[in-house]
Design an enzyme around this catalytic site. Sequence first.
Site, mmCIF file in Angstrom:
data_model
loop_
_atom_site.group_PDB
_atom_site.id
_atom_site.type_symbol
_atom_site.label_atom_id
_atom_site.label_comp_id
_atom_site.label_asym_id
_atom_site.label_seq_id
_atom_site.Cartn_x
_atom_site.Cartn_y
_atom_site.Cartn_z
ATOM 1 N N GLU A 1 0.871 -1.193 0.000
ATOM 2 C CA GLU A 1 0.000 0.000 0.000
ATOM 3 C C GLU A 1 0.900 1.234 0.000
ATOM 4 O O GLU A 1 1.871 1.292 0.752
ATOM 5 C CB GLU A 1 -0.870 -0.002 1.255
ATOM 6 C CG GLU A 1 -1.681 1.290 1.414
ATOM 7 C CD GLU A 1 -2.519 1.288 2.688
ATOM 8 O OE1 GLU A 1 -3.304 0.347 2.884
ATOM 9 O OE2 GLU A 1 -2.363 2.228 3.496
ATOM 10 N N THR B 1 -3.999 4.822 -1.322
ATOM 11 C CA THR B 1 -5.050 5.350 -0.444
ATOM 12 C C THR B 1 -5.759 6.549 -1.095
ATOM 13 O O THR B 1 -5.281 7.134 -2.070
ATOM 14 C CB THR B 1 -4.491 5.770 0.929
ATOM 15 O OG1 THR B 1 -3.555 6.822 0.728
ATOM 16 C CG2 THR B 1 -3.824 4.608 1.645
ATOM 17 N N HIS C 1 -8.150 2.826 -3.279
ATOM 18 C CA HIS C 1 -9.048 2.918 -2.129
ATOM 19 C C HIS C 1 -10.079 3.975 -2.522
ATOM 20 O O HIS C 1 -9.781 4.896 -3.284
ATOM 21 C CB HIS C 1 -8.304 3.386 -0.880
ATOM 22 C CG HIS C 1 -7.187 2.458 -0.455
ATOM 23 N ND1 HIS C 1 -6.728 2.404 0.831
ATOM 24 C CD2 HIS C 1 -6.450 1.537 -1.138
ATOM 25 C CE1 HIS C 1 -5.766 1.502 0.934
ATOM 26 N NE2 HIS C 1 -5.562 0.970 -0.256
ATOM 27 N N GLY D 1 -14.766 5.244 4.882
ATOM 28 C CA GLY D 1 -13.823 6.356 5.029
ATOM 29 C C GLY D 1 -13.746 6.813 6.472
ATOM 30 O O GLY D 1 -14.710 6.667 7.229
ATOM 31 N N ASP D 2 -12.577 7.304 6.813
ATOM 32 C CA ASP D 2 -12.403 7.883 8.148
ATOM 33 C C ASP D 2 -13.122 9.227 8.169
ATOM 34 O O ASP D 2 -12.919 10.063 7.276
ATOM 35 C CB ASP D 2 -10.914 8.093 8.435
ATOM 36 C CG ASP D 2 -10.292 6.844 9.032
ATOM 37 O OD1 ASP D 2 -11.017 6.103 9.740
ATOM 38 O OD2 ASP D 2 -9.101 6.607 8.804
ATOM 39 N N ALA E 1 -19.896 1.275 4.060
ATOM 40 C CA ALA E 1 -19.246 0.547 2.966
ATOM 41 C C ALA E 1 -20.209 -0.427 2.295
ATOM 42 O O ALA E 1 -20.116 -0.654 1.086
ATOM 43 C CB ALA E 1 -18.015 -0.184 3.502
ATOM 44 N N HIS F 1 -14.206 -2.620 14.485
ATOM 45 C CA HIS F 1 -14.029 -1.207 14.146
ATOM 46 C C HIS F 1 -14.237 -0.367 15.405
ATOM 47 O O HIS F 1 -15.070 -0.719 16.259
ATOM 48 C CB HIS F 1 -15.034 -0.824 13.044
ATOM 49 C CG HIS F 1 -14.912 0.587 12.588
ATOM 50 N ND1 HIS F 1 -15.735 1.583 13.062
ATOM 51 C CD2 HIS F 1 -14.053 1.174 11.727
ATOM 52 C CE1 HIS F 1 -15.384 2.725 12.485
ATOM 53 N NE2 HIS F 1 -14.377 2.499 11.671
ATOM 54 N N LYS G 1 -21.369 -7.085 3.390
ATOM 55 C CA LYS G 1 -20.543 -6.599 2.265
ATOM 56 C C LYS G 1 -20.333 -7.733 1.258
ATOM 57 O O LYS G 1 -20.383 -7.527 0.047
ATOM 58 C CB LYS G 1 -19.181 -6.101 2.770
ATOM 59 C CG LYS G 1 -19.229 -4.861 3.660
ATOM 60 C CD LYS G 1 -17.815 -4.419 4.051
ATOM 61 C CE LYS G 1 -17.803 -3.546 5.285
ATOM 62 N NZ LYS G 1 -16.466 -3.080 5.681
ATOM 63 N N GLN H 1 -7.542 -4.319 8.665
ATOM 64 C CA GLN H 1 -6.950 -3.253 9.466
ATOM 65 C C GLN H 1 -5.750 -3.862 10.194
ATOM 66 O O GLN H 1 -5.701 -5.062 10.402
ATOM 67 C CB GLN H 1 -8.005 -2.774 10.480
ATOM 68 C CG GLN H 1 -7.637 -1.571 11.292
ATOM 69 C CD GLN H 1 -7.262 -0.385 10.443
ATOM 70 O OE1 GLN H 1 -6.086 -0.226 10.121
ATOM 71 N NE2 GLN H 1 -8.232 0.434 10.075
HETATM 72 P P1 FAD Z 1 -17.971 0.309 7.437
HETATM 73 O O1 FAD Z 1 -17.740 -1.113 7.039
HETATM 74 O O2 FAD Z 1 -19.048 1.047 6.769
HETATM 75 O O3 FAD Z 1 -18.099 0.364 8.993
HETATM 76 C C1 FAD Z 1 -18.040 1.578 9.711
HETATM 77 C C2 FAD Z 1 -18.712 1.396 11.076
HETATM 78 O O4 FAD Z 1 -20.126 1.326 10.910
HETATM 79 C C3 FAD Z 1 -18.334 0.104 11.787
HETATM 80 O O5 FAD Z 1 -18.336 0.365 13.168
HETATM 81 C C4 FAD Z 1 -19.425 -0.870 11.436
HETATM 82 O O6 FAD Z 1 -19.608 -1.853 12.428
HETATM 83 C C5 FAD Z 1 -20.634 0.055 11.327
HETATM 84 N N1 FAD Z 1 -21.575 -0.319 10.257
HETATM 85 C C6 FAD Z 1 -21.275 -0.814 9.034
HETATM 86 N N2 FAD Z 1 -22.383 -0.965 8.297
HETATM 87 C C7 FAD Z 1 -23.413 -0.545 9.075
HETATM 88 C C8 FAD Z 1 -24.822 -0.439 8.897
HETATM 89 N N3 FAD Z 1 -25.387 -0.822 7.731
HETATM 90 N N4 FAD Z 1 -25.572 0.051 9.917
HETATM 91 C C9 FAD Z 1 -25.005 0.427 11.097
HETATM 92 N N5 FAD Z 1 -23.680 0.345 11.316
HETATM 93 C C10 FAD Z 1 -22.893 -0.121 10.326
HETATM 94 N N6 FAD Z 1 -9.758 5.530 5.151
HETATM 95 C C11 FAD Z 1 -9.648 6.556 4.260
HETATM 96 O O7 FAD Z 1 -10.251 7.617 4.476
HETATM 97 N N7 FAD Z 1 -8.874 6.434 3.127
HETATM 98 C C12 FAD Z 1 -8.206 5.286 2.833
HETATM 99 O O8 FAD Z 1 -7.541 5.193 1.819
HETATM 100 C C13 FAD Z 1 -8.300 4.189 3.759
HETATM 101 N N8 FAD Z 1 -7.675 3.023 3.521
HETATM 102 C C14 FAD Z 1 -7.875 1.943 4.360
HETATM 103 C C15 FAD Z 1 -7.286 0.709 4.046
HETATM 104 C C16 FAD Z 1 -7.519 -0.402 4.835
HETATM 105 C C17 FAD Z 1 -6.887 -1.736 4.472
HETATM 106 C C18 FAD Z 1 -8.358 -0.283 5.987
HETATM 107 C C19 FAD Z 1 -8.625 -1.483 6.856
HETATM 108 C C20 FAD Z 1 -8.920 0.939 6.318
HETATM 109 C C21 FAD Z 1 -8.682 2.059 5.515
HETATM 110 N N9 FAD Z 1 -9.255 3.305 5.793
HETATM 111 C C22 FAD Z 1 -9.106 4.360 4.929
HETATM 112 C C23 FAD Z 1 -9.966 3.502 7.052
HETATM 113 C C24 FAD Z 1 -11.467 3.285 6.944
HETATM 114 O O9 FAD Z 1 -12.039 4.204 6.051
HETATM 115 C C25 FAD Z 1 -12.016 3.461 8.361
HETATM 116 O O10 FAD Z 1 -11.675 2.374 9.170
HETATM 117 C C26 FAD Z 1 -13.464 3.837 8.455
HETATM 118 O O11 FAD Z 1 -13.674 4.388 9.762
HETATM 119 C C27 FAD Z 1 -14.430 2.645 8.311
HETATM 120 O O12 FAD Z 1 -14.444 2.190 7.027
HETATM 121 P P2 FAD Z 1 -15.158 0.792 6.685
HETATM 122 O O13 FAD Z 1 -15.146 0.650 5.237
HETATM 123 O O14 FAD Z 1 -14.589 -0.282 7.531
HETATM 124 O O15 FAD Z 1 -16.620 1.159 7.213
#
Ligand code: FAD
Length: 307
Positions: free
Chosen positions: A16, A50, A78, A109-110, A125, A151, A167, A178
């Site tokens: 990455e 990213t 990403h 996304g963060d 996501a 998370h 997903k 992560q």
């Molecule tokens: P989700 O899977 O959507 O989950 C987010 C939270 O919501 C979790 O607590 C989950 O339990 C909860 N949730 C999920 N779906 C639902 C639903 N339907 N209803 C209620 N709650 C729900 N961030 C960036 O900004 N840019 C990057 O390039 C980037 N690269 C990354 C690369 C990797 C390998 C990883 C692991 C993370 C990366 N991140 C990046 C960080 C990531 O965006 C964060 O961890 C973000 O906070 C959560 O993203 P997610 O896709 O896991 O979210």
Amino acid sequence: MKVTDILDKRMAFSFEVFPPKTDKGMEKLCGKDGVLSKLMSLKPDYISCTYGAGGTNVGKNLEVLDQIKAQGTIGVTHFTCVGNTREGIKEQLQTYLDHGIDHILALRGDLPFGWTGTGGDLHYATELVKFIRDEFGDKFTIAVAGSPEGHISCRSIEADIAFLKQKQDEGADFIMTQLCWDMDQFRWWMDAIQAAGITMPVDVGIMPVLDAAATINMALSRNGCVIPRPLAEIISKHWIFPNPFAPNESEESIAQKKRDFKEAGIEYTIRLIDEYRVCGIHGIHLYALNKYDDVARLVKESGIKDM
Ligand code: FAD
């Protein structure tokens, strides 16, 4: 070639990188004899790049991905929901396809500090995966994030795993994890996702331990990751932060501690990779941090290049 074809056949290995903020940084990463071309000499199966929350670095992200592709490997972008409308997502994803980038890590996304939601049309996501499949069919291979420790804002790890399964049901192809240094937790999670019916291959994200401040920052600034005792010992032994017991420590002593930390950290990371390789995973994804020398050492000494 798709990443999933590789993950099906054998253990994959990938990097990455992130889009640098400055032109000088871009030259260092993407220029002639830059970090990217050196990383390519290690023959990774793919390189991911990213994406800044809110699309702050979209241009540079695409430039880096163009270079990854031009250098001859699969580029995985990403992509996040933060600040993006449905129309905007559609446009950006079409641009990736026009550039030959057909692998995507679909993320929520963060959230920028102080935000309570994505500020865009999609909120999780799961919704992004569904949107990509609805709009683009099978044109993209879709990776999604998995959090072995849960998370940071999940209401329970069971709920987090259920959303990971969702997903998969929406059409995701593989998991990129992560960082997780807690191997007992990781093994538990592998069993738990399997029990939940998740069959997607697991590509493990490994954060190299090279610098004490960066290690603590990565563990605690956003993700609340456990720092296991052996890693805590390395941090303690080479402590470089304000220290009431050594108030006048020389710069040379601090520099030596940083060098010693890195040596111990590389050894720790290699042992971690060994443990991961026997956990039933499908790939090792090294967060290369836009560095070559230390990353190349890790790749060569751990033996992952020849997996
Ligand atoms: P989700 O899977 O959507 O989950 C987010 C939270 O919501 C979790 O607590 C989950 O339990 C909860 N949730 C999920 N779906 C639902 C639903 N339907 N209803 C209620 N709650 C729900 N961030 C960036 O900004 N840019 C990057 O390039 C980037 N690269 C990354 C690369 C990797 C390998 C990883 C692991 C993370 C990366 N991140 C990046 C960080 C990531 O965006 C964060 O961890 C973000 O906070 C959560 O993203 P997610 O896709 O896991 O979210």
